[in-house]
Design an enzyme around this catalytic site. Sequence first.
Site, PDB file in Angstrom:
ATOM      1  N   SER A  87       2.835  89.851  44.170  1.00  0.00           N
ATOM      2  CA  SER A  87       3.660  88.662  44.408  1.00  0.00           C
ATOM      3  C   SER A  87       3.253  87.605  43.394  1.00  0.00           C
ATOM      4  CB  SER A  87       3.395  88.136  45.825  1.00  0.00           C
ATOM      5  OG  SER A  87       3.914  86.829  45.970  1.00  0.00           O
ATOM      6  N   TYR A 123      -2.502  86.526  52.952  1.00  0.00           N
ATOM      7  CA  TYR A 123      -1.487  87.093  52.062  1.00  0.00           C
ATOM      8  C   TYR A 123      -1.866  86.864  50.602  1.00  0.00           C
ATOM      9  CZ  TYR A 123       3.171  88.054  50.136  1.00  0.00           C
ATOM     10  OH  TYR A 123       4.221  88.565  49.423  1.00  0.00           O
TER      11      TYR A 123
HETATM   12  N1  NAP Z   1      10.776  88.625  49.784  1.00  0.00           N
HETATM   13  C1  NAP Z   1       9.983  87.932  48.999  1.00  0.00           C
HETATM   14  O1  NAP Z   1      10.270  86.765  48.696  1.00  0.00           O
HETATM   15  C2  NAP Z   1       8.742  88.556  48.413  1.00  0.00           C
HETATM   16  C3  NAP Z   1       8.093  87.866  47.393  1.00  0.00           C
HETATM   17  C4  NAP Z   1       6.944  88.422  46.835  1.00  0.00           C
HETATM   18  C5  NAP Z   1       6.470  89.639  47.278  1.00  0.00           C
HETATM   19  N2  NAP Z   1       7.117  90.285  48.281  1.00  0.00           N
HETATM   20  C6  NAP Z   1       6.557  91.575  48.722  1.00  0.00           C
HETATM   21  O2  NAP Z   1       7.565  92.551  48.717  1.00  0.00           O
HETATM   22  C7  NAP Z   1       7.251  93.556  49.675  1.00  0.00           C
HETATM   23  C8  NAP Z   1       8.479  93.808  50.538  1.00  0.00           C
HETATM   24  O3  NAP Z   1       8.759  92.632  51.299  1.00  0.00           O
HETATM   25  P1  NAP Z   1      10.234  92.194  51.710  1.00  0.00           P
HETATM   26  O4  NAP Z   1      10.429  90.826  51.231  1.00  0.00           O
HETATM   27  O5  NAP Z   1      11.199  93.234  51.338  1.00  0.00           O
HETATM   28  O6  NAP Z   1      10.060  92.079  53.285  1.00  0.00           O
HETATM   29  P2  NAP Z   1      10.779  92.847  54.500  1.00  0.00           P
HETATM   30  O7  NAP Z   1      12.252  92.801  54.336  1.00  0.00           O
HETATM   31  O8  NAP Z   1      10.149  92.279  55.713  1.00  0.00           O
HETATM   32  O9  NAP Z   1      10.323  94.370  54.303  1.00  0.00           O
HETATM   33  C9  NAP Z   1       8.993  94.743  54.489  1.00  0.00           C
HETATM   34  C10 NAP Z   1       8.871  96.249  54.521  1.00  0.00           C
HETATM   35  O10 NAP Z   1       7.470  96.543  54.679  1.00  0.00           O
HETATM   36  C11 NAP Z   1       7.296  97.360  55.820  1.00  0.00           C
HETATM   37  N3  NAP Z   1       6.116  97.007  56.604  1.00  0.00           N
HETATM   38  C12 NAP Z   1       5.798  95.803  57.162  1.00  0.00           C
HETATM   39  N4  NAP Z   1       4.668  95.907  57.862  1.00  0.00           N
HETATM   40  C13 NAP Z   1       4.263  97.186  57.753  1.00  0.00           C
HETATM   41  C14 NAP Z   1       3.173  97.932  58.271  1.00  0.00           C
HETATM   42  N5  NAP Z   1       2.249  97.381  59.081  1.00  0.00           N
HETATM   43  N6  NAP Z   1       3.090  99.252  57.970  1.00  0.00           N
HETATM   44  C15 NAP Z   1       4.016  99.832  57.189  1.00  0.00           C
HETATM   45  N7  NAP Z   1       5.075  99.209  56.676  1.00  0.00           N
HETATM   46  C16 NAP Z   1       5.197  97.900  56.955  1.00  0.00           C
HETATM   47  C17 NAP Z   1       8.496  97.119  56.705  1.00  0.00           C
HETATM   48  O11 NAP Z   1       8.640  98.298  57.481  1.00  0.00           O
HETATM   49  P3  NAP Z   1       9.704  98.428  58.685  1.00  0.00           P
HETATM   50  O12 NAP Z   1      10.898  99.079  58.018  1.00  0.00           O
HETATM   51  O13 NAP Z   1       9.007  99.269  59.659  1.00  0.00           O
HETATM   52  O14 NAP Z   1       9.993  97.042  59.188  1.00  0.00           O
HETATM   53  C18 NAP Z   1       9.608  96.863  55.695  1.00  0.00           C
HETATM   54  O15 NAP Z   1      10.193  98.080  55.302  1.00  0.00           O
HETATM   55  C19 NAP Z   1       6.048  93.045  50.458  1.00  0.00           C
HETATM   56  O16 NAP Z   1       4.876  93.644  49.963  1.00  0.00           O
HETATM   57  C20 NAP Z   1       6.052  91.553  50.141  1.00  0.00           C
HETATM   58  O17 NAP Z   1       4.774  91.002  50.225  1.00  0.00           O
HETATM   59  C21 NAP Z   1       8.233  89.770  48.858  1.00  0.00           C
END
Ligand code: NAP
Length: 281
Positions: A142, A155
Amino acid sequence: MARSLSGTYRTALVTGAGSGLGEAFARMLAAEGVRVWGSSRPKTLASGAGRIPPGVAAVALDLADPKGAQEAFARAQAEAGGCFDLVVNNAGYGVFGEFAAADFGSWEADLAATLLTAAGIAHSAYRAMRARDRGTLVNVSSLAAEFPLPYMSGYNVAKAGLSALSASLAFESRQGAVKVIDFRPGDYRTAFNETMKTRSTSFSSTLSGELGAAWRVLERNMAAAPHPSRAASDLRRALLRGRSGVVRSGSLFQARLAPALARIAPAWLVRAAAARYFGAR
Ligand SMILES: NC(=O)c1ccc[n+]([C@@H]2O[C@H](COP(=O)([O-])OP(=O)(O)OC[C@H]3O[C@@H](n4cnc5c(N)ncnc54)[C@H](OP(=O)(O)O)[C@@H]3O)[C@@H](O)[C@H]2O)c1
């Protein structure tokens, strides 16, 4: 003729493929003709709530269960012929709240899940790739690794750790054919904040003071953030380039201007600007 990723990658695993960025990565890879495995937590798969894209093989994997996560990864890897050509280590979540107010046991458990279990998946994937001298590992970190988010200490530590791991592996594999990408998204419009609310014990819709101001900025940024398909395009471009290194992805301000300014501005100014950005006085 446009190049396709399937020329380089026959198989890929995307963790956290049932939502947000991971779903977009898995869709993009499947559309490129790559054979894709995608994970969600067992409870998400059982409830039918996740959105593992069509044509993607579902893998049940929970970061909170390190041994189970390793076993799930090993099973999927065996199905893929013993080694994935590409692993996108994307699953993760955040927790919002003051470090001083946190229960340290919960803080530690979240860090173990989001950094150590994720590192365990990276280890299994990278080790198999190194043995074959082929493959690409993408750790989804991130921009929080360089611009820490307010009241999200665990985080920030997890993402800084993942970025440091990527840099270490890129160094160790620099003479070989394995590539390691430290993919750093800025804000993207996903379920990230909604999930964070449910995971943060101290969260309340009436947060006040600096905590409330910071939360409102996080919500505002999320509402104005780009669609995850943009991150998938950035990942596709990085995979076609085929080089190890850091890839920043997101809005012009977050992914280009802020990192460029931070490279030339003094540290105190960067800290003051970040505090201002997140609504602190
Ligand atoms: N969105 C942003 O602005 C942003 C910015 C920087 C980095 N990121 C990173 O991008 C990645 C994806 O995030 P996202 O924004 O797409 O969020 P999201 O829509 O909440 O998706 C998160 C995914 O991670 C899985 N997950 C969450 N907790 C878990 C656990 N305990 N064990 C296994 N899987 C788990 C979820 O699984 P389920 O399908 O079971 O819910 C979901 O598929 C993350 O690493 C996040 O830190 C996001």
